[in-house]
Design an enzyme around this catalytic site. Structure first.
Site, short mmCIF file in Angstrom:
data_model
loop_
_atom_site.label_atom_id
_atom_site.label_comp_id
_atom_site.label_asym_id
_atom_site.label_seq_id
_atom_site.Cartn_x
_atom_site.Cartn_y
_atom_site.Cartn_z
N ASP A 122 0.89 -1.17 0.00
CA ASP A 122 0.00 0.00 0.00
C ASP A 122 0.92 1.21 0.00
O ASP A 122 1.55 1.52 1.02
CB ASP A 122 -0.88 -0.04 1.26
CG ASP A 122 -1.69 1.25 1.46
OD1 ASP A 122 -1.67 2.13 0.58
OD2 ASP A 122 -2.36 1.35 2.52
N LYS A 133 2.85 11.15 -3.42
CA LYS A 133 1.82 10.44 -4.18
C LYS A 133 0.93 11.42 -4.95
O LYS A 133 0.44 11.09 -6.03
CB LYS A 133 0.99 9.61 -3.21
CG LYS A 133 -0.04 8.74 -3.86
CD LYS A 133 -0.66 7.85 -2.81
CE LYS A 133 -1.74 6.98 -3.38
NZ LYS A 133 -2.29 6.09 -2.35
N GLU A 188 -7.24 0.58 -4.48
CA GLU A 188 -7.27 0.48 -3.02
C GLU A 188 -8.59 -0.07 -2.48
O GLU A 188 -8.58 -0.96 -1.62
CB GLU A 188 -6.94 1.85 -2.39
CG GLU A 188 -5.47 2.18 -2.58
CD GLU A 188 -5.15 3.66 -2.43
OE1 GLU A 188 -6.03 4.44 -2.04
OE2 GLU A 188 -3.99 4.04 -2.72
N ASP A 240 -12.73 5.62 2.82
CA ASP A 240 -11.29 5.64 3.10
C ASP A 240 -10.85 7.07 3.40
O ASP A 240 -10.78 7.92 2.51
CB ASP A 240 -10.55 5.10 1.85
CG ASP A 240 -9.04 5.10 2.02
OD1 ASP A 240 -8.53 5.65 3.00
OD2 ASP A 240 -8.37 4.52 1.13
#
Ligand code: AMP
Length: 588
Positions: A9, A71, A148, A170
């Site tokens: 992850d 990211k 994800e 999330d």
């Protein structure tokens, strides 16, 4: 043994690596036992590369030598500057991946060359491609990129049955994503996604920071924002206060010698309640819920089509999030897998499937029951002051060990004692749950109603439940330990029987409760209601009774009726309990 493929992850705030071995999923810890690697890359004082925690620690002091949240830049054709040199986002991500690769190699004691890496569902082709390249730079062949939310669904549903529609909520440190995922046989599909990649736990911290800054400004006329060092401390204090508020209703933020004013040290000591904190972040939570509805309608569904809700990302530990989702969907969000680790686990499950491992469900130690206490409140039966409303404190499926504290208030003026009753179960009427312990806290201050009592429940891996109640103002505390809270009624008839009987009879014993002593009228009312319910039930069961029982039942019915007419409450209770005992054995 099949070939080694790790699951990664690669997160905005934190990254994790997991592996499946012999069908078992584990998230790999580094040499110091840490499973989460902060996604920070930096250059230290003497030019050495820093990855993870040391890089994060220097971020506020040396932002020019530290990179966070790379990211967000993946897929962009840019260079970021680090200590005077320039790097592509892929290169910075590769540093993080290399670190995770070496953590995995230390663990399996072999070189690792392959990985499955997760990306947000909304990532474009070029962002996915950049992620692959980062893997290659780090020496990892990226055998698959998966979404994800798909990974989260795999972690929960490694061995699922039938078709399920799952909402994956999330909320991490800096991003929020919500997806609707459908899972059927081995096909996991993201049907719709929405989110805000500039919203997360960091914004929650910022609200607490603002609160502290204005508190000091009001009190001492100093602007903390002028010192980077001080702000670094305030930031850390705010984040840990936020985490504490996920498990307890109040937190004290203490920072000694925070700053000086004209040579005098200034200490920060400020109490923050969960209630105040929830008000600070309410606008953010509302925004996430709007996104949730957009995703659900994007999947051509309505709230009632959702079978399960999965919580992913550290910020979902904030209790109000689960509460709001439950209120909107009527589905209790799943909490049994660590929200920080479940995406990495899912990635490793996908990796395991590709490597030919047979993967079993993720194993976690969770509590199979909810534990809570009772208080006055509305349970939807028209009685706003029902004395035994169940207030869950530790919820079913929480990973163990777990410790939670909630706040209660006395309801009567001058109330000097409070009886704390602890129940196991799910019913909103505490009396339909199983009482597993009780204790009296005496000697409370004689003050008007509203005296704050906190109740803490801590359940360990051995099923030992510690319960304590504290008068917040004085620290007066009383506690008990319930030794086999989990095993207690497992497989035993008694729990079911009690629940069934209580449900039938509309309540059991009257007594004290946490928020307040019952006022006598309410208690008497309860006794009457119960007596009438038992009498009604007895009349319907008369047929089944033996000759002897029938006589007793008829006698007791008459007695209860006389007592009801005469308003003799003690006698009503005694007779009702005797009658209930007889019925209990009939009603099988
Ligand atoms: P992630 O990006 O998923 O690793 O999530 C990191 C975010 O979760 C950070 O903002 C953390 O402060 C937040 N977080 C971690 N633990 C808790 C907690 N117990 N309560 C509230 N937020 C938390």
């Amino acid at each position: 043994m099949s070939e080694i493929i790790i699951g990664i992850d690669l997160g905005t705030t934190n990254s994790e690596v997991a592996i499946v071995e012999n069908g078992i999923v584990s998230v790999i810890a580094d040499g110091e036992g840490r499973k989460m690697l902060p996604s920070f890359v930096g250059i230290g004082e003497s030019g050495e590369i820093l990855v993870g925690e040391p890089a994060r620690n220097q971020y506020i002091l040396y932002p020019e030598r530290t990179i966070k949240s790379i990211k967000r830049r993946m897929g962009e054709d840019i260079q970021v500057e680090l200590a005077g040199k320039h790097y592509s986002p892929q290169e910075i991500s590769a540093v993080i991946l290399k670190q995770l690769k070496s953590v995995a190699e230390d663990y399996v004691k072999k070189p690792v060359h392959k990985a499955v890496i997760t990306v947000p569902a909304y990532f474009s082709d070029s962002q996915r491609q950049a992620t692959r390249e980062a893997g290659e730079i780090a020496g990892l062949e990226v055998v698959r990129i998966i979404n994800e939310p798909t990974a989260a669904a795999l972690a929960y549903e490694a061995r699922h049955e039938g078709r399920k529609r799952i909402l994956v909520y999330d909320l991490g440190g800096g991003t929020f994503d919500v997806s609707v995922v459908s899972i059927e046989d081995d096909v996991v599909e993201v049907l719709a996604s929405h989110g805000n990649n500039k919203l997360g736990g960091d914004d929650f911290d910022a609200k607490i920071v603002q609160h502290i800054v204005s508190h000091i400004h009001e009190k001492h006329g100093i602007d903390l924002a002028e010192s980077r060092h001080v702000m670094a401390r305030v930031n850390r204090a705010a984040e840990s206060a936020k985490r504490a508020l996920s498990d307890q209703p109040f937190v004290r933020i203490d920072e000694e010698y925070l700053i000086e004013k004209e040579g005098t040290p200034i200490h920060l000591s400020l109490e923050l309640s969960r209630y105040e904190y929830e008000a600070m972040i309410a606008e953010y939570i509302d925004e996430t819920l709007e996104a949730v509805h957009i995703a659900v309608s994007g999947a051509n569904m309505t709230a009632s089509d959702i079978d399960e809700i999965l919580l992913v990302g550290g910020s979902t530990r904030t209790p109000v999030i689960g509460e709001r989702l439950f209120a909107e969907f009527g589905v209790e969000p799943q909490r049994n897998i660590d929200p920080d680790l479940c995406v990495a686990m899912g990635a490793s499950i996908q990796a395991g499937i590709i490597a030919g491992e047979s993967v079993s469900a993720v194993l976690v130690d969770v509590t199979p029951y909810t534990y809570g206490t009772s208080a006055i409140g509305d349970i939807g039966n028209g009685d706003y002051y029902y004395p035994f409303k169940y207030v869950p404190i530790i919820r079913k499926n929480s990973p163990l060990p777990v410790s939670k504290t909630e706040a209660f208030y006395t309801a009567a003026d001058g109330q000097e004692e409070v009886l704390v009753r602890i129940f196991q179960g799910e019913d909103q009427d505490a009396l339909n749950n199983i009482e597993i312990g009780e204790f009296l806290v005496k000697g409370l201050r004689k003050v008007p109603a509203g005296n704050l009592i906190t109740i803490k429940l801590a359940l360990d891996l051995n099923g030992i439940l510690h319960v304590s109640a504290q008068e917040k103002e004085t620290g007066l505390e009383k506690s008990i330990t319930i030794n086999n809270a989990i095993a207690r009624f497992e497989g035993m008839e008694i729990g079911h029987a009690q629940a069934r009987v209580n449900a039938l009879f509309g309540g059991a014993d009257t007594g004290d409760w946490v928020e307040a002593q019952a006022d006598t009228e309410a208690e008497e009312h309860q006794a009457q209601v119960k007596a009438r319910a038992v009498v009604d039930k007895a009349q319907t069961l008369l047929e089944k009774a033996s000759h002897e029982d029938r006589e007793d039942i008829i006698d007791l019915i008459e007695q209860i009726k006389d007592n009801l007419a005469g308003e003799d409450f003690e006698a009503i209770e005694t007779a009702t309990n005797r009658l209930a005992d007889i019925l209990y054995y009939l009603d099988v």
